[in-house]
Design an enzyme around this catalytic site. Structure first.
Site, PDB file in Angstrom:
ATOM      1  N   HIS A   2      26.133  53.193  44.561  1.00  0.00           N
ATOM      2  CA  HIS A   2      24.979  53.877  43.975  1.00  0.00           C
ATOM      3  C   HIS A   2      25.352  55.150  43.220  1.00  0.00           C
ATOM      4  O   HIS A   2      24.720  55.509  42.230  1.00  0.00           O
ATOM      5  CB  HIS A   2      23.943  54.193  45.063  1.00  0.00           C
TER       6      HIS A   2
ATOM      7  N   CYS B 224      33.037  54.550  42.405  1.00  0.00           N
ATOM      8  CA  CYS B 224      32.166  55.130  43.429  1.00  0.00           C
ATOM      9  C   CYS B 224      32.152  56.632  43.184  1.00  0.00           C
ATOM     10  O   CYS B 224      32.624  57.093  42.156  1.00  0.00           O
ATOM     11  CB  CYS B 224      32.603  54.748  44.853  1.00  0.00           C
TER      12      CYS B 224
ATOM     13  N   SER C  74      33.844  59.184  44.485  1.00  0.00           N
ATOM     14  CA  SER C  74      35.186  59.750  44.338  1.00  0.00           C
ATOM     15  C   SER C  74      36.197  58.742  43.804  1.00  0.00           C
ATOM     16  O   SER C  74      37.269  59.130  43.354  1.00  0.00           O
ATOM     17  CB  SER C  74      35.684  60.261  45.693  1.00  0.00           C
ATOM     18  N   GLY C  75      35.895  57.463  43.907  1.00  0.00           N
ATOM     19  CA  GLY C  75      36.844  56.410  43.548  1.00  0.00           C
ATOM     20  C   GLY C  75      37.739  56.026  44.713  1.00  0.00           C
ATOM     21  O   GLY C  75      38.368  54.968  44.701  1.00  0.00           O
ATOM     22  N   ILE C  76      37.795  56.849  45.718  1.00  0.00           N
ATOM     23  CA  ILE C  76      38.713  56.622  46.837  1.00  0.00           C
ATOM     24  C   ILE C  76      38.273  55.445  47.703  1.00  0.00           C
ATOM     25  O   ILE C  76      39.040  54.508  47.936  1.00  0.00           O
ATOM     26  CB  ILE C  76      38.863  57.894  47.691  1.00  0.00           C
TER      27      ILE C  76
ATOM     28  N   HIS D 185      54.059  49.993  35.648  1.00  0.00           N
ATOM     29  CA  HIS D 185      54.967  50.021  36.796  1.00  0.00           C
ATOM     30  C   HIS D 185      54.486  49.204  37.981  1.00  0.00           C
ATOM     31  O   HIS D 185      55.312  48.693  38.742  1.00  0.00           O
ATOM     32  CB  HIS D 185      55.183  51.462  37.268  1.00  0.00           C
ATOM     33  N   ASN D 186      53.168  49.118  38.177  1.00  0.00           N
ATOM     34  CA  ASN D 186      52.630  48.510  39.397  1.00  0.00           C
ATOM     35  C   ASN D 186      51.872  47.214  39.162  1.00  0.00           C
ATOM     36  O   ASN D 186      51.379  46.625  40.109  1.00  0.00           O
ATOM     37  CB  ASN D 186      51.705  49.502  40.112  1.00  0.00           C
TER      38      ASN D 186
ATOM     39  N   ARG E 220      31.749  61.142  40.248  1.00  0.00           N
ATOM     40  CA  ARG E 220      31.449  62.556  40.455  1.00  0.00           C
ATOM     41  C   ARG E 220      32.589  63.457  39.976  1.00  0.00           C
ATOM     42  O   ARG E 220      32.463  64.679  39.992  1.00  0.00           O
ATOM     43  CB  ARG E 220      31.176  62.820  41.931  1.00  0.00           C
TER      44      ARG E 220
ATOM     45  N   ARG F 183      62.786  45.791  36.726  1.00  0.00           N
ATOM     46  CA  ARG F 183      62.998  46.433  38.024  1.00  0.00           C
ATOM     47  C   ARG F 183      61.695  46.636  38.794  1.00  0.00           C
ATOM     48  O   ARG F 183      61.697  46.751  40.014  1.00  0.00           O
ATOM     49  CB  ARG F 183      63.716  47.766  37.852  1.00  0.00           C
TER      50      ARG F 183
END
Length: 145
Positions: A9, A65, A67-69, A98-99, A109, A132
């Protein structure tokens, strides 16, 4: 490109802005919700995004979201998802290069619409570097515990 986007939300407005912008750029965007600003649980939408990546519905994902966390943690619960929390374009590009990230997460926010667009642009434009980096990415899917 087929892109899935999901939020909670707190990020509903950023999600709508990014989805419209991506469609205007010609991408096939699947909005996984929510549809209103009523309070929801970010893990539910993170799991939906991860499932869309895993089953091939989407090639890339955008998770949002406050914070994104939290939503990034939810997406990363799936072994076929690699979601990087980003706040600027360099991190978004490196997440791909790289990932081999197939999703990025951002905090509504903490980031404005224009910076979010810059992150998405870098994320979508960057190819995985392979070489690599491949053996390291392989270890993300099959960790040696």
């Amino acid at each position: 490109m087929r892109i899935a986007i999901a939020s909670d939300h707190a990020a509903i407005e950023l999600k709508a802005a990014l989805a419209d912008w991506l469609r205007d750029m010609g991408h096939d965007v699947t909005d996984l919700g929510p549809d209103t600003a009523a309070s929801v649980d970010y893990p539910d939408y993170g799991y939906k995004l991860a499932a869309a990546l895993a089953d091939g519905t989407a090639e890339r994902g955008i998770a949002l979201c406050g914070s994104g966390i939290g939503i990034s943690i939810a997406v990363n619960r799936h072994p076929k998802a690699r979601c990087a929390l980003v706040a600027e374009p360099l991190s978004a590009a490196l997440a791909r290069e790289h990932n081999d990230a197939n999703a990025i997460a951002m905090g509504a926010r903490l980031i404005g619409v224009e910076m979010a667009k810059a992150c998405v642009t870098a994320f979508l434009a960057t190819e995985f570097g392979g070489d690599r980096h491949q053996r390291r990415v392989d270890k993300l899917t099959t960790p040696a515990l």
